[in-house]
Write a protein that holds these residues in place. Structure first.
Motif, PDB file in Angstrom:
ATOM      1  N   LEU A 169       5.726   2.030  -2.228  1.00 15.09           N
ATOM      2  CA  LEU A 169       5.855   2.553  -0.871  1.00 15.09           C
ATOM      3  C   LEU A 169       7.057   3.478  -0.739  1.00 15.09           C
ATOM      4  O   LEU A 169       6.962   4.584  -0.193  1.00 15.09           O
ATOM      5  N   ALA A 216      -4.989  -3.985   5.085  1.00 19.05           N
ATOM      6  CA  ALA A 216      -3.872  -4.075   4.135  1.00 19.05           C
ATOM      7  C   ALA A 216      -4.320  -4.637   2.793  1.00 19.05           C
ATOM      8  O   ALA A 216      -3.699  -4.366   1.759  1.00 19.05           O
ATOM      9  N   LEU A 232      -1.917   0.427  -2.971  1.00 18.22           N
ATOM     10  CA  LEU A 232      -0.592   1.038  -3.099  1.00 18.22           C
ATOM     11  C   LEU A 232      -0.074   0.761  -4.502  1.00 18.22           C
ATOM     12  O   LEU A 232       0.060  -0.389  -4.912  1.00 18.22           O
ATOM     13  N   GLN A 271       7.202  -8.118   0.742  1.00 22.89           N
ATOM     14  CA  GLN A 271       6.769  -7.231  -0.339  1.00 22.89           C
ATOM     15  C   GLN A 271       7.300  -7.690  -1.698  1.00 22.89           C
ATOM     16  O   GLN A 271       8.424  -8.175  -1.805  1.00 22.89           O
ATOM     17  N   TYR A 277       5.401  -3.404  -5.222  1.00 19.68           N
ATOM     18  CA  TYR A 277       4.764  -2.888  -4.008  1.00 19.68           C
ATOM     19  C   TYR A 277       5.783  -2.092  -3.193  1.00 19.68           C
ATOM     20  O   TYR A 277       5.492  -0.995  -2.703  1.00 19.68           O
ATOM     21  N   ARG A 335      -6.106  -1.371   1.063  1.00 24.61           N
ATOM     22  CA  ARG A 335      -5.397  -0.096   0.913  1.00 24.61           C
ATOM     23  C   ARG A 335      -4.536  -0.177  -0.345  1.00 24.61           C
ATOM     24  O   ARG A 335      -3.499  -0.834  -0.360  1.00 24.61           O
ATOM     25  N   HIS A 344       0.997  -5.939  11.329  1.00 24.25           N
ATOM     26  CA  HIS A 344       1.111  -4.814  10.391  1.00 24.25           C
ATOM     27  C   HIS A 344      -0.231  -4.469   9.769  1.00 24.25           C
ATOM     28  O   HIS A 344      -1.134  -5.318   9.687  1.00 24.25           O
ATOM     29  N   GLU A 345      -0.302  -3.240   9.292  1.00 23.41           N
ATOM     30  CA  GLU A 345      -1.491  -2.753   8.592  1.00 23.41           C
ATOM     31  C   GLU A 345      -1.195  -2.476   7.128  1.00 23.41           C
ATOM     32  O   GLU A 345      -2.073  -2.025   6.384  1.00 23.41           O
ATOM     33  N   ILE A 346       0.040  -2.700   6.711  1.00 25.51           N
ATOM     34  CA  ILE A 346       0.437  -2.805   5.310  1.00 25.51           C
ATOM     35  C   ILE A 346       1.343  -4.029   5.221  1.00 25.51           C
ATOM     36  O   ILE A 346       1.798  -4.548   6.246  1.00 25.51           O
TER      37      ILE A 346
END
Length: 296
Positions: A135, A179, A184, A127, A131, A182, A119-121
């Protein structure tokens, strides 16, 4: 309609899983339900274990009536039975399976014994509530606060398969370094999320490794996020269900690859990614370092 070899197994798995869980919820044995539906015990077992490609609609409708399934749910189940006979080299599912009861991936995820995830998040299973809310709120921008809360609650409930004491799912997460950077929600939310990852990665069933920017492009592919699901073996040493590869649709239909060649190809990709990840100890250090930078 198609031959049994051509039809996708995924709708059959979801259909069988729903019927089995609903039957058990009603306190009916396999033998009792089969007699009420005028089916053989082995026939019902084959439906529940996705071994029948040409599902008979009248049999599924009868089972729904016996189990007291609502009209709306029965309609969904019958559509699922129809989809079970559609030929496709891959399977894409959309709104029909977005309901929490019929979500295809959630059902498969809960049945898996091992998940290999790139994953890139931060993926849903790891989670934090804040978070997840950041999203979900960004994606469902027109939803009410109550709907957002419900979606967050459902996502957090899914995490029990990782943290439960009895036979938790084995999760290997290969997380791209992006991740960590970035943002969020807010820096505070990011700091808490990264600290959470560092702690939960200590669980014996969780392996988390960071895939650094310096690793380049694996196998010449800009592949994006993916999950490989393995369902383990039974007492006879046989696969419970064939493994598969899942790609989240992100607003489009989700994609599932079922063929042995596709699964093998993405297993090789996961191996290539893994080979260029930093080790678990260094990964925890990177997570904590990034968390401190947000808290500064």
């Amino acid at each position: 309609m198609t031959s049994e070899d051509d039809a996708s197994t995924l709708p059959r798995r979801q259909l069988g899983r729903f019927l089995r869980e609903t039957r058990e919820g009603q306190g009916l044995s396999l033998d009792q339900a089969a007699k009420l539906a005028e089916l053989s015990k082995s026939g019902l077992h084959r439906i529940e274990t996705a071994q029948v490609a040409k599902v008979k609609i009248r049999e599924i409708r009868a089972l729904c009536e016996i189990y007291g399934v609502s009209a709306d749910e029965t309609s969904r189940v019958l559509k699922l039975a129809e989809q079970a006979q559609v030929k496709s080299w891959h399977t894409a599912f959309d709104g029909l399976y977005s309901d929490s009861t019929f979500n295809m991936f959630v059902g498969l995820e809960a049945s898996a014994r091992q998940l290999i995830s790139y994953h890139e998040i931060v993926p849903g299973l790891l989670q934090t509530a804040d978070y997840a809310r950041a999203l979900i709120s960004a994606f469902y921008r027109d939803s009410s606060p109550e709907d957002i809360d419900r979606r967050v609650e459902l996502r957090l409930k899914r995490q029990a398969i990782i943290t439960r004491k009895s036979d938790p799912v084995k999760l290997e997460l290969l997380l791209h370094e992006s991740a960590l950077h970035r943002v969020l929600g807010s820096p505070r939310i990011m700091a808490a999320q990264l600290r959470h990852l560092a702690e939960i990665s200590k669980l014996p069933n969780v392996s988390l490794r960071i895939h650094p920017f310096t690793s380049g492009c694996m196998l010449g592919l800009l592949h994006g996020p993916l999950v490989i699901l393995d369902f383990g073996i039974n007492a006879k040493g046989e696969q419970v269900e064939p493994p598969l590869v899942y790609f989240e649709g992100a607003g489009k239909p989700d994609l599932y690859l079922e063929s042995a060649d596709d699964v093998r190809r993405y297993a090789e990709l996961a191996t290539a990614i893994r080979s260029t990840c930093v080790d678990e100890t260094r990964s925890r250090d990177l997570l904590r370092q990034a968390a401190r930078s947000y808290a500064a």
